[in-house]
Scaffold this motif. Structure first.
Motif, mmCIF file in Angstrom:
data_model
loop_
_atom_site.group_PDB
_atom_site.id
_atom_site.type_symbol
_atom_site.label_atom_id
_atom_site.label_comp_id
_atom_site.label_asym_id
_atom_site.label_seq_id
_atom_site.Cartn_x
_atom_site.Cartn_y
_atom_site.Cartn_z
ATOM 1 N N ARG A 222 2.042 14.073 -1.078
ATOM 2 C CA ARG A 222 1.066 15.165 -0.901
ATOM 3 C C ARG A 222 0.481 15.148 0.505
ATOM 4 N NH1 ARG A 222 -1.042 13.308 -5.912
ATOM 5 N NH2 ARG A 222 -2.903 12.673 -4.805
ATOM 6 N N LEU A 223 0.203 13.956 1.014
ATOM 7 C CA LEU A 223 -0.328 13.824 2.367
ATOM 8 C C LEU A 223 0.672 14.331 3.398
ATOM 9 C CD1 LEU A 223 -2.551 12.774 4.266
ATOM 10 C CD2 LEU A 223 -1.420 10.551 4.197
ATOM 11 N N LEU A 224 1.932 13.956 3.235
ATOM 12 C CA LEU A 224 2.968 14.405 4.165
ATOM 13 C C LEU A 224 3.124 15.925 4.112
ATOM 14 C CD1 LEU A 224 5.165 13.749 6.207
ATOM 15 C CD2 LEU A 224 6.733 13.392 4.298
ATOM 16 N N THR A 225 3.106 16.496 2.926
ATOM 17 C CA THR A 225 3.214 17.950 2.782
ATOM 18 C C THR A 225 2.057 18.653 3.483
ATOM 19 O OG1 THR A 225 4.366 17.695 0.682
ATOM 20 C CG2 THR A 225 3.351 19.824 1.100
ATOM 21 N N ALA A 226 0.844 18.152 3.303
ATOM 22 C CA ALA A 226 -0.327 18.751 3.946
ATOM 23 C C ALA A 226 -0.252 18.607 5.463
ATOM 24 C CB ALA A 226 -1.611 18.104 3.417
ATOM 25 N N LEU A 227 0.178 17.434 5.943
ATOM 26 C CA LEU A 227 0.289 17.208 7.383
ATOM 27 C C LEU A 227 1.321 18.144 8.011
ATOM 28 C CD1 LEU A 227 -0.345 15.607 9.963
ATOM 29 C CD2 LEU A 227 1.371 13.952 9.227
ATOM 30 N N LEU A 228 2.480 18.258 7.385
ATOM 31 C CA LEU A 228 3.518 19.149 7.919
ATOM 32 C C LEU A 228 3.065 20.606 7.915
ATOM 33 C CD1 LEU A 228 6.727 17.579 6.360
ATOM 34 C CD2 LEU A 228 5.990 17.492 8.755
ATOM 35 N N ALA A 229 2.371 21.024 6.865
ATOM 36 C CA ALA A 229 1.851 22.398 6.808
ATOM 37 C C ALA A 229 0.863 22.651 7.937
ATOM 38 C CB ALA A 229 1.204 22.657 5.452
ATOM 39 N N GLU A 230 -0.005 21.688 8.188
ATOM 40 C CA GLU A 230 -0.994 21.837 9.275
ATOM 41 C C GLU A 230 -0.315 21.892 10.636
ATOM 42 O OE1 GLU A 230 -4.550 22.503 11.004
ATOM 43 O OE2 GLU A 230 -4.173 22.425 8.859
ATOM 44 N N LEU A 231 0.684 21.040 10.855
ATOM 45 C CA LEU A 231 1.407 21.059 12.129
ATOM 46 C C LEU A 231 2.149 22.374 12.330
ATOM 47 C CD1 LEU A 231 2.810 17.417 12.175
ATOM 48 C CD2 LEU A 231 1.063 18.380 13.699
ATOM 49 N N ARG A 232 2.749 22.901 11.257
ATOM 50 C CA ARG A 232 3.442 24.197 11.361
ATOM 51 C C ARG A 232 2.456 25.318 11.672
ATOM 52 N NH1 ARG A 232 6.561 22.154 6.733
ATOM 53 N NH2 ARG A 232 8.606 21.618 7.538
ATOM 54 N N ARG A 233 1.298 25.293 10.997
ATOM 55 C CA ARG A 233 0.272 26.313 11.226
ATOM 56 C C ARG A 233 -0.193 26.306 12.682
ATOM 57 N NH1 ARG A 233 -1.609 25.844 6.268
ATOM 58 N NH2 ARG A 233 -2.793 23.976 6.676
ATOM 59 N N ARG B 61 0.840 -1.203 0.000
ATOM 60 C CA ARG B 61 0.000 0.000 0.000
ATOM 61 C C ARG B 61 0.875 1.253 0.000
ATOM 62 N NH1 ARG B 61 -5.288 1.327 1.717
ATOM 63 N NH2 ARG B 61 -5.744 -0.837 1.220
ATOM 64 N N LEU B 62 1.906 1.251 0.836
ATOM 65 C CA LEU B 62 2.837 2.384 0.880
ATOM 66 C C LEU B 62 3.487 2.590 -0.486
ATOM 67 C CD1 LEU B 62 4.459 4.548 2.417
ATOM 68 C CD2 LEU B 62 6.089 2.750 3.005
ATOM 69 N N ARG B 63 3.960 1.510 -1.109
ATOM 70 C CA ARG B 63 4.594 1.595 -2.424
ATOM 71 C C ARG B 63 3.635 2.148 -3.471
ATOM 72 N NH1 ARG B 63 5.075 -3.895 -5.177
ATOM 73 N NH2 ARG B 63 2.874 -3.396 -5.238
ATOM 74 N N ASP B 64 2.436 1.592 -3.522
ATOM 75 C CA ASP B 64 1.455 2.014 -4.529
ATOM 76 C C ASP B 64 1.052 3.474 -4.346
ATOM 77 O OD1 ASP B 64 1.609 -0.565 -5.460
ATOM 78 O OD2 ASP B 64 -0.332 -1.192 -4.617
ATOM 79 N N GLU B 65 0.819 3.879 -3.104
ATOM 80 C CA GLU B 65 0.401 5.257 -2.856
ATOM 81 C C GLU B 65 1.541 6.244 -3.059
ATOM 82 O OE1 GLU B 65 -1.545 5.321 0.930
ATOM 83 O OE2 GLU B 65 -3.284 4.234 0.172
ATOM 84 N N THR B 66 2.762 5.809 -2.786
ATOM 85 C CA THR B 66 3.909 6.678 -3.030
ATOM 86 C C THR B 66 4.106 6.878 -4.525
ATOM 87 O OG1 THR B 66 4.968 5.980 -0.982
ATOM 88 C CG2 THR B 66 6.386 6.973 -2.643
ATOM 89 N N GLU B 67 4.019 5.783 -5.298
ATOM 90 C CA GLU B 67 4.153 5.886 -6.752
ATOM 91 C C GLU B 67 3.048 6.737 -7.364
ATOM 92 O OE1 GLU B 67 4.367 1.858 -8.135
ATOM 93 O OE2 GLU B 67 6.444 1.623 -7.486
ATOM 94 N N ALA B 68 1.869 6.714 -6.765
ATOM 95 C CA ALA B 68 0.750 7.511 -7.271
ATOM 96 C C ALA B 68 0.822 8.969 -6.802
ATOM 97 C CB ALA B 68 -0.573 6.889 -6.823
ATOM 98 N N GLY B 69 1.777 9.273 -5.922
ATOM 99 C CA GLY B 69 1.933 10.643 -5.442
ATOM 100 C C GLY B 69 1.057 10.990 -4.250
ATOM 101 N N VAL B 70 0.356 10.009 -3.692
ATOM 102 C CA VAL B 70 -0.547 10.267 -2.566
ATOM 103 C C VAL B 70 0.239 10.577 -1.293
ATOM 104 C CG1 VAL B 70 -2.301 9.243 -1.065
ATOM 105 C CG2 VAL B 70 -2.389 8.876 -3.528
ATOM 106 N N ARG B 71 1.207 9.757 -0.959
ATOM 107 C CA ARG B 71 1.949 9.925 0.300
ATOM 108 C C ARG B 71 2.715 11.236 0.360
ATOM 109 N NH1 ARG B 71 -0.161 6.847 4.263
ATOM 110 N NH2 ARG B 71 -0.844 4.937 3.300
#
Length: 101
Positions: free
Chosen positions: A50-61, A38-48
């Motif tokens: 984007r999710l990490l970027t959104a999570l880090l932005a929210e934590l910084r905010r 699942r991690l491999r498939d979602e990383t290849e699809a660009g999901v992970r």
């Protein structure tokens, strides 16, 4: 398998430092191999990423990102072949010395 179960398997590996094959499916709800796929498939699809970027932005905010408590572990991440490095690597060639006999 539900997304939350797969994420639980991924987080288990990251927190415990175990190999994917050693994830206890009875505790996590899925096998480590299934979580890895699942991690491999979602990383290849660009999901992970984007999710990490959104999570880090929210934590910084929310001023909730404390980098003093972070660690980087590359044991579960494949490295690129012949990557570049700024530090010269010592030679592994045999050292030739003069014969003293």
């Amino acid at each position: 398998m539900p997304d939350r179960v797969a994420l639980g398997g991924i987080i288990y590996v990251l927190r415990k430092g175990v190999a994917w094959r050693d994830v206890p499916s009875t505790v996590v709800g899925c096998s480590g191999v299934a979580a890895w796929r699942r991690l491999r498939d979602e990383t290849e699809a660009g999901v992970r990423p984007r999710l990490l970027t959104a999570l880090l932005a929210e934590l910084r905010r929310a001023d909730s990102l404390d980098m003093d408590d972070c660690a980087v572990d590359g044991s579960h991440i494949r490295t690129l072949k012949e990557g570049t490095t700024a530090v010269p690597q010592p030679s592994t060639a045999p050292l030739l010395v003069p014969n003293t006999t």
